[in-house]
Design an enzyme around this catalytic site. Structure first.
Site, PDB file in Angstrom:
ATOM      1  N   HIS A  10       0.811  -1.211   0.000  1.00 11.68           N
ATOM      2  CA  HIS A  10       0.000   0.000   0.000  1.00 11.68           C
ATOM      3  C   HIS A  10       0.851   1.272   0.000  1.00 11.68           C
ATOM      4  CE1 HIS A  10       0.959   0.968   4.189  1.00 11.68           C
ATOM      5  NE2 HIS A  10       0.815  -0.330   4.457  1.00 11.68           N
ATOM      6  N   GLU A  83      -2.310  -6.935   7.471  1.00 12.31           N
ATOM      7  CA  GLU A  83      -0.963  -6.853   8.026  1.00 12.31           C
ATOM      8  C   GLU A  83      -0.847  -7.739   9.265  1.00 12.31           C
ATOM      9  OE1 GLU A  83       2.025  -6.844   7.815  1.00 12.31           O
ATOM     10  OE2 GLU A  83       2.655  -4.753   7.552  1.00 12.31           O
TER      11      GLU A  83
END
Length: 209
Positions: A10, A83
Site C-alpha cells: 500500500h 498486516e
C-alpha cells in the site's frame, strides 16, 4: 506464459512517516500515499492484470481501487491479506516499543500479536487460493502490507524459516512479481517500481534498509 502474482504494498500513511506500528489498525493513505497509488496503478495497468484482491484495511484497499479504476476490474477483499497483528504495539513508535519491551523488540514479537509463522501461513495460503482462480496466463495483483507480503512470499516460495530474513522489505507502493513454474513459484522481481529508498513498515527492523 504462466500464472503470475504481483504483490503490491500500500501507499504511504501518516503512521508510516511517524514510524508507528500499524498492524490491524485501519489507517488511511496520506496525500503522498494517494499519489503513490495512482502512479503504481498507471504502471501496473500496463501488465493487464486479470484479478485484483486486497486486504480489508483501507490503506491497501484504496491502493487496489486506484488500479481497479484504470483496469475496470472489481477489487475483491480478503481479510487474510491483512498486516501482521501488532497486539500491544499498535500505534506506538519504534522508540516507544524498544523502551517498553526491549527483549520482545529484539525478537520482533509483539505481546498479544501474531507470530511470523502464523502470518506467513495465512498470507501464503491466501495467495495460493486466489492464484488458483487464474487462467493459465492470468495475472493476480494482491494489494497488502509490508510484513504480510514479505512473509507470504517466503511461504509461497517454500523458503525455510532461517532464510526468511534474506528477503528485504517493500517500500510504499513498490511490488514483487512471482511466476508459477513447473517446480513451483519463483521470484522474478522484488521491491520494484522505485529507486531504492528508506522503508518504514511493520516488518522486522533488519528487513528495512
Amino acid at each position: 506464459m504462466s500464472r503470475r502474482i504481483v504483490c503490491l504494498r500500500h501507499g504511504q500513511t501518516l503512521w508510516n512517516v511517524e514510524r508507528r506500528f500499524q498492524g490491524h489498525s485501519d489507517i488511511p493513505l496520506d496525500e503522498t500515499g494517494i499519489a503513490q497509488a495512482a502512479r503504481a496503478a498507471s504502471l501496473l495497468a500496463s501488465l493487464r492484470p486479470t484479478l485484483i484482491v486486497s486486504s480489508d484495511l483501507q490503506r491497501a484497499n484504496d491502493t487496489a481501487l486506484a488500479l481497479g479504476r484504470l483496469t475496470r476490474l472489481d477489487v475483491h477483499v480478503d481479510k487474510d491479506f491483512r498486516e501482521r497483528g501488532g497486539g500491544q504495539w499498535e500505534g506506538l513508535t519504534r522508540e516507544e516499543i524498544a523502551a517498553r519491551w526491549p527483549k520482545e523488540y529484539a525478537d520482533w514479537e509483539a505481546p498479544d500479536g501474531e507470530t511470523v509463522q502464523d502470518v506467513a501461513e495465512r498470507v501464503g495460503s491466501a495467495m495460493r487460493r486466489w492464484a488458483a482462480k487464474l487462467d493459465d496466463d492470468g495475472l493476480l495483483v494482491v494489494a497488502s502490507h509490508g510484513a504480510a507480503l514479505r512473509l507470504g512470499i517466503c511461504d509461497l516460495l517454500g523458503l525455510p524459516e532461517e532464510l526468511w530474513p534474506a528477503l528485504g522489505g517493500l517500500g510504499n507502493c513498490s511490488w514483487s512479481v512471482l511466476q508459477e513454474g513447473r517446480k513451483g513459484w519463483r521470484l522474478l522481481e522484488h521491491n520494484a517500481g522505485t529507486l531504492p529508498e528508506p522503508i518504514s513498515s511493520d516488518d522486522k527492523p533488519d528487513a528495512e534498509v
